[in-house]
Design a protein around this motif. Sequence first.
Motif, PDB file in Angstrom:
ATOM      1  N   GLN A  45       5.988  59.275 -20.079  1.00 40.91           N
ATOM      2  CA  GLN A  45       6.241  57.850 -20.237  1.00 40.91           C
ATOM      3  C   GLN A  45       6.133  57.180 -18.883  1.00 40.91           C
ATOM      4  O   GLN A  45       6.671  57.642 -17.900  1.00 40.91           O
ATOM      5  CB  GLN A  45       7.629  57.621 -20.835  1.00 40.91           C
ATOM      6  N   VAL A  46       5.420  56.060 -18.838  1.00 45.96           N
ATOM      7  CA  VAL A  46       5.225  55.335 -17.586  1.00 45.96           C
ATOM      8  C   VAL A  46       6.445  54.485 -17.286  1.00 45.96           C
ATOM      9  O   VAL A  46       6.986  53.822 -18.170  1.00 45.96           O
ATOM     10  CB  VAL A  46       3.981  54.432 -17.674  1.00 45.96           C
ATOM     11  N   GLN A  47       6.863  54.519 -16.044  1.00 44.26           N
ATOM     12  CA  GLN A  47       7.944  53.656 -15.585  1.00 44.26           C
ATOM     13  C   GLN A  47       7.527  52.965 -14.298  1.00 44.26           C
ATOM     14  O   GLN A  47       6.908  53.576 -13.418  1.00 44.26           O
ATOM     15  CB  GLN A  47       9.224  54.462 -15.346  1.00 44.26           C
ATOM     16  N   LEU A  48       7.874  51.691 -14.210  1.00 44.63           N
ATOM     17  CA  LEU A  48       7.648  50.917 -12.997  1.00 44.63           C
ATOM     18  C   LEU A  48       9.003  50.410 -12.514  1.00 44.63           C
ATOM     19  O   LEU A  48       9.748  49.822 -13.310  1.00 44.63           O
ATOM     20  CB  LEU A  48       6.716  49.732 -13.265  1.00 44.63           C
ATOM     21  N   VAL A  49       9.290  50.608 -11.247  1.00 45.66           N
ATOM     22  CA  VAL A  49      10.578  50.205 -10.706  1.00 45.66           C
ATOM     23  C   VAL A  49      10.351  49.402  -9.431  1.00 45.66           C
ATOM     24  O   VAL A  49       9.786  49.928  -8.457  1.00 45.66           O
ATOM     25  CB  VAL A  49      11.473  51.417 -10.409  1.00 45.66           C
ATOM     26  N   GLU A  50      10.786  48.135  -9.458  1.00 46.90           N
ATOM     27  CA  GLU A  50      10.652  47.272  -8.293  1.00 46.90           C
ATOM     28  C   GLU A  50      11.865  47.396  -7.380  1.00 46.90           C
ATOM     29  O   GLU A  50      12.973  47.684  -7.841  1.00 46.90           O
ATOM     30  CB  GLU A  50      10.504  45.797  -8.706  1.00 46.90           C
ATOM     31  N   SER A  51      11.649  47.128  -6.108  1.00 51.22           N
ATOM     32  CA  SER A  51      12.727  47.063  -5.136  1.00 51.22           C
ATOM     33  C   SER A  51      12.295  46.145  -3.999  1.00 51.22           C
ATOM     34  O   SER A  51      11.119  45.810  -3.879  1.00 51.22           O
ATOM     35  CB  SER A  51      13.069  48.454  -4.604  1.00 51.22           C
ATOM     36  N   GLY A  52      13.271  45.759  -3.177  1.00 49.92           N
ATOM     37  CA  GLY A  52      12.958  44.962  -2.001  1.00 49.92           C
ATOM     38  C   GLY A  52      13.287  43.496  -2.105  1.00 49.92           C
ATOM     39  O   GLY A  52      13.133  42.758  -1.128  1.00 49.92           O
ATOM     40  N   GLY A  53      13.743  43.048  -3.256  1.00 45.22           N
ATOM     41  CA  GLY A  53      14.113  41.647  -3.384  1.00 45.22           C
ATOM     42  C   GLY A  53      15.389  41.346  -2.621  1.00 45.22           C
ATOM     43  O   GLY A  53      16.074  42.247  -2.124  1.00 45.22           O
ATOM     44  N   GLY A  54      15.690  40.062  -2.525  1.00 54.97           N
ATOM     45  CA  GLY A  54      16.910  39.663  -1.838  1.00 54.97           C
ATOM     46  C   GLY A  54      16.898  38.208  -1.476  1.00 54.97           C
ATOM     47  O   GLY A  54      16.097  37.431  -2.009  1.00 54.97           O
ATOM     48  N   LEU A  55      17.798  37.839  -0.574  1.00 60.86           N
ATOM     49  CA  LEU A  55      17.961  36.459  -0.116  1.00 60.86           C
ATOM     50  C   LEU A  55      17.395  36.340   1.292  1.00 60.86           C
ATOM     51  O   LEU A  55      17.710  37.147   2.167  1.00 60.86           O
ATOM     52  CB  LEU A  55      19.433  36.081  -0.122  1.00 60.86           C
ATOM     53  N   VAL A  56      16.581  35.319   1.501  1.00 61.66           N
ATOM     54  CA  VAL A  56      15.967  35.105   2.808  1.00 61.66           C
ATOM     55  C   VAL A  56      15.855  33.604   3.043  1.00 61.66           C
ATOM     56  O   VAL A  56      15.763  32.824   2.099  1.00 61.66           O
ATOM     57  CB  VAL A  56      14.580  35.776   2.870  1.00 61.66           C
ATOM     58  N   GLN A  57      15.871  33.207   4.298  1.00 61.54           N
ATOM     59  CA  GLN A  57      15.707  31.795   4.627  1.00 61.54           C
ATOM     60  C   GLN A  57      14.232  31.406   4.585  1.00 61.54           C
ATOM     61  O   GLN A  57      13.347  32.260   4.765  1.00 61.54           O
ATOM     62  CB  GLN A  57      16.275  31.507   6.010  1.00 61.54           C
ATOM     63  N   ALA A  58      13.985  30.139   4.370  1.00 58.56           N
ATOM     64  CA  ALA A  58      12.613  29.641   4.373  1.00 58.56           C
ATOM     65  C   ALA A  58      11.935  30.008   5.693  1.00 58.56           C
ATOM     66  O   ALA A  58      12.544  29.910   6.764  1.00 58.56           O
ATOM     67  CB  ALA A  58      12.610  28.128   4.175  1.00 58.56           C
ATOM     68  N   GLY A  59      10.684  30.443   5.576  1.00 61.21           N
ATOM     69  CA  GLY A  59       9.938  30.898   6.745  1.00 61.21           C
ATOM     70  C   GLY A  59      10.055  32.390   7.004  1.00 61.21           C
ATOM     71  O   GLY A  59       9.316  32.940   7.830  1.00 61.21           O
ATOM     72  N   GLY A  60      10.967  33.036   6.315  1.00 61.19           N
ATOM     73  CA  GLY A  60      11.186  34.459   6.502  1.00 61.19           C
ATOM     74  C   GLY A  60      10.231  35.308   5.677  1.00 61.19           C
ATOM     75  O   GLY A  60       9.316  34.799   5.024  1.00 61.19           O
ATOM     76  N   SER A  61      10.476  36.615   5.713  1.00 58.16           N
ATOM     77  CA  SER A  61       9.594  37.570   5.045  1.00 58.16           C
ATOM     78  C   SER A  61      10.394  38.574   4.224  1.00 58.16           C
ATOM     79  O   SER A  61      11.553  38.878   4.555  1.00 58.16           O
ATOM     80  CB  SER A  61       8.758  38.339   6.075  1.00 58.16           C
TER      81      SER A  61
END
Length: 121
Positions: free
Chosen positions: A1-17
């Motif tokens: 069974q295929v699974q996709l798992v995202e990570s790396g989201g969060g809160l950042v200020q405008a202009g950030g990365s």
Amino acid sequence: QVQLVESGGGLVQAGGSLRLSCASSGTLGNANAMAWYRQTPGRRRELVAIITTDGNTNYADFVKGRFTISPDNAKNAMLLQMNDLKPEDTAVYYCSADIDGTTTQYLPDYWGQGTQVTVSA
């Protein structure tokens, strides 16, 4: 069974990365294309960027020059590097895969659960 798992989201200020990652398991190695979408409450999910196994990419106009989609072959993952983030980039970002997809013909066969990106002004 295929699974996709995202990570790396969060809160950042405008202009950030931020850098999002989509890890895949199962038989996803046969997918010809993967993509990132995003969605905000009350709006349709919209395509952000696509990448194919031969390295072709396609971006939505609203992220061109700011976001970069790339493979992480060592980890069997897909990345989305997001620079110069704006408050309007705030959304839940979803990873997807299309077994037969191309950069112009893409219909997801698989979805991840999403990761929240919030950009403050």
